[in-house]
Design a protein around this motif. Structure first.
Motif, short mmCIF file in Angstrom:
data_model
loop_
_atom_site.label_atom_id
_atom_site.label_comp_id
_atom_site.label_asym_id
_atom_site.label_seq_id
_atom_site.Cartn_x
_atom_site.Cartn_y
_atom_site.Cartn_z
N VAL A 294 0.86 -1.19 0.00
CA VAL A 294 0.00 0.00 0.00
C VAL A 294 0.89 1.23 0.00
N VAL A 295 0.54 2.23 -0.80
CA VAL A 295 1.28 3.49 -0.80
C VAL A 295 0.34 4.63 -0.41
N VAL A 296 0.85 5.56 0.38
CA VAL A 296 0.12 6.80 0.71
C VAL A 296 1.09 7.94 0.41
N PRO A 297 1.15 8.38 -0.87
CA PRO A 297 2.21 9.30 -1.32
C PRO A 297 1.83 10.77 -1.25
N LEU A 298 1.20 11.18 -0.16
CA LEU A 298 0.76 12.57 -0.06
C LEU A 298 1.94 13.54 -0.02
N LEU A 299 1.76 14.68 -0.67
CA LEU A 299 2.76 15.75 -0.65
C LEU A 299 2.38 16.86 0.30
N ARG A 300 1.13 16.89 0.69
CA ARG A 300 0.65 17.91 1.62
C ARG A 300 -0.59 17.35 2.31
N GLY A 301 -0.95 17.95 3.42
CA GLY A 301 -2.13 17.49 4.13
C GLY A 301 -2.14 18.01 5.55
N THR A 302 -3.32 18.02 6.16
CA THR A 302 -3.49 18.46 7.54
C THR A 302 -4.32 17.41 8.26
N GLY A 303 -4.63 17.65 9.52
CA GLY A 303 -5.43 16.68 10.26
C GLY A 303 -4.66 15.39 10.45
N ILE A 304 -5.36 14.28 10.32
CA ILE A 304 -4.75 12.95 10.44
C ILE A 304 -5.15 12.15 9.21
N LYS A 305 -4.27 11.30 8.74
CA LYS A 305 -4.52 10.57 7.50
C LYS A 305 -5.18 9.24 7.84
N ILE A 306 -6.49 9.22 7.70
CA ILE A 306 -7.27 8.02 8.02
C ILE A 306 -6.78 6.83 7.21
N LYS A 307 -6.42 7.06 5.95
CA LYS A 307 -6.01 5.94 5.10
C LYS A 307 -4.72 5.29 5.59
N VAL A 308 -3.86 6.04 6.30
CA VAL A 308 -2.65 5.45 6.87
C VAL A 308 -3.03 4.52 8.02
N LEU A 309 -3.86 5.01 8.94
CA LEU A 309 -4.27 4.18 10.07
C LEU A 309 -5.08 2.98 9.59
N GLU A 310 -5.89 3.17 8.57
CA GLU A 310 -6.65 2.05 8.02
C GLU A 310 -5.71 0.98 7.49
N ALA A 311 -4.68 1.39 6.74
CA ALA A 311 -3.72 0.43 6.21
C ALA A 311 -3.00 -0.29 7.34
#
Length: 412
Positions: A294-311
């Protein structure tokens, strides 16, 4: 006879089933955390689904959905919004039907606390200012919205979140609230820096149960689970154009699968044999089973990355970038280099595709992060006690209430 349970109103923008994104999951978890209260869910947009499906098993005693109406939502209202550039809690954004429903719920029996999902409903506190006794004002921040606005502006999409452009206005709302919930360590620090007293803050991240899914991928399949939204679309394009070719130079059969791809983005990938676009899946575990990495290749973002915790919760071998990691407590995670430099990121992906040992280490360490820091019963345990203490302090009670069990009901 025991005292009636404290009455809480949780206000959210929408709440469909099945759970389709992080916002839905957050509302469901808040409802379960407040199951000891008489918690009413007030939904801003009725999407036409049976109300019973929205609240089943989530701790709410009732769901109240208002119709998709209000002058500001009309074409004329949107045009005025662009012309006047209102801010998130200006009267321009008020929804009369939502205010009326909140007042009617209060008239049945006084509301003890109002918890709004993000500051976009800050105007509701103003509209309910005349209530007596005044309910506790609580905000689930979910994000630092002026920071997200700046990131959208950097992508040329600032108009989408223009109403959140004023950082002082946002922080003033948090300072005025009785309680603000911060969803990540990054957000907690930002809200503290904005002058919100520590005793009015509660760190309440997103949470997951460990639910490992065994990969059955026969080939070097990559997955980016959830591409809707500007930052996610940017990440998908960047990874496909800048990183994936470097991966395929080492692993020629590598292919990237993207979920929930908007039509314009899908058109850009049409004809490519190294990128596959899929719609929303009712069972996202099907996508995790079909992926090797699984890759989560975000370059920017705020809050928390639900898709990371889901993975992590699925035991997936996830390769993430610094923007994806922001605000997540990663002490246990085994990724050697968390980077967004294309060649280094490609090397991490290639290693994960090629090494069973590395994949297992990533999967096991992700599950450890969930078990150590993001279990729902651990994360949400403080919320009920904190809210009850605020309610008792406001009403002058000296002893704890004893919530009585009550069967769930649903109102339209």
């Amino acid at each position: 006879m025991s005292a009636p349970r404290p009455r809480v109103l949780l206000v959210t923008g929408r709440y469909p089933y099945p759970l389709r994104d992080g916002s839905d999951r957050r509302v469901a978890q808040l409802g379960r955390a407040l199951a000891g209260f008489e918690t009413h869910l007030l939904v801003d947009q009725d999407e036409g689904e049976p109300a019973a499906r929205r609240v089943a098993g989530d701790g709410f005693v009732a769901a109240h959905a208002v119709p998709f109406d209000g002058g500001w939502r009309s074409l004329r209202g949107r045009a005025r919004g662009r012309l006047l550039r209102p801010k998130f809690d200006d009267p321009h954004f008020r929804v009369p039907s939502l205010i009326a429903r909140a007042l009617s719920i209060h008239a049945e029996r006084p509301i003890d606390a109002v918890l709004i999902e993000t500051i976009r409903y800050g105007w509701l506190f103003d509209a309910l200012a005349g209530l007596h006794p005044r309910p506790i004002h609580a905000i689930d921040a979910v994000d630092i919205w002026h920071q997200r606005y700046r990131q959208y502006a950097a992508m040329g999409k600032g108009r989408v979140l223009d109403h959140f452009r004023d950082p002082e206005r946002e922080m003033a709302r948090y300072r005025a609230a009785d309680l603000t919930l911060a969803i990540s360590t990054h957000d907690l620090g930002a809200i503290l820096a904005g002058g919100v007293p520590e005793d009015r803050l509660l760190y309440l991240p997103a949470a997951f149960e460990p639910a490992p899914v065994a990969s059955v991928a026969e080939g070097p399949e990559l997955l980016f689970a959830g591409v809707s939204g500007e930052a996610n679309e940017e990440a998908a394009l960047w990874f496909a154009d800048r990183v994936l070719p470097l991966v395929r130079a080492r692993v020629p059969e590598a292919r990237l699968t993207l979920l929930r791809v908007p039509a314009p983005l899908a058109e850009r990938f049409a004809g490519r044999d190294d990128v596959r676009c899929l719609p929303y899946l009712d069972d996202i575990d099907d996508a995790y089973r079909a992926a090797r990495v699984v890759v989560v290749p975000l370059l920017r973002g705020t809050g928390i990355k639900i898709k990371v915790l889901e993975a992590f919760s699925r035991g997936a071998a996830a390769i993430i970038t610094p923007a994806a990691a922001q605000g997540i407590e990663l002490a246990e995670y085994a990724q050697e280099r968390i980077t967004d430099e294309p060649r280094l990121l490609a090397a991490e992906v290639v290693r994960a595709l090629s090494s069973e040992e590395y994949r297992r280490a990533l999967g096991a360490s992700g599950l450890a992060v969930i078990a150590e820091r993001y279990l729902p019963e651990r994360v949400y345990a403080p919320l009920g006690a904190r809210l009850d203490a605020l309610i008792r302090a406001r009403s002058g009670e000296g002893c704890a209430r004893e919530p009585a069990p009550e069967r769930s009901a649903v109102s339209a």
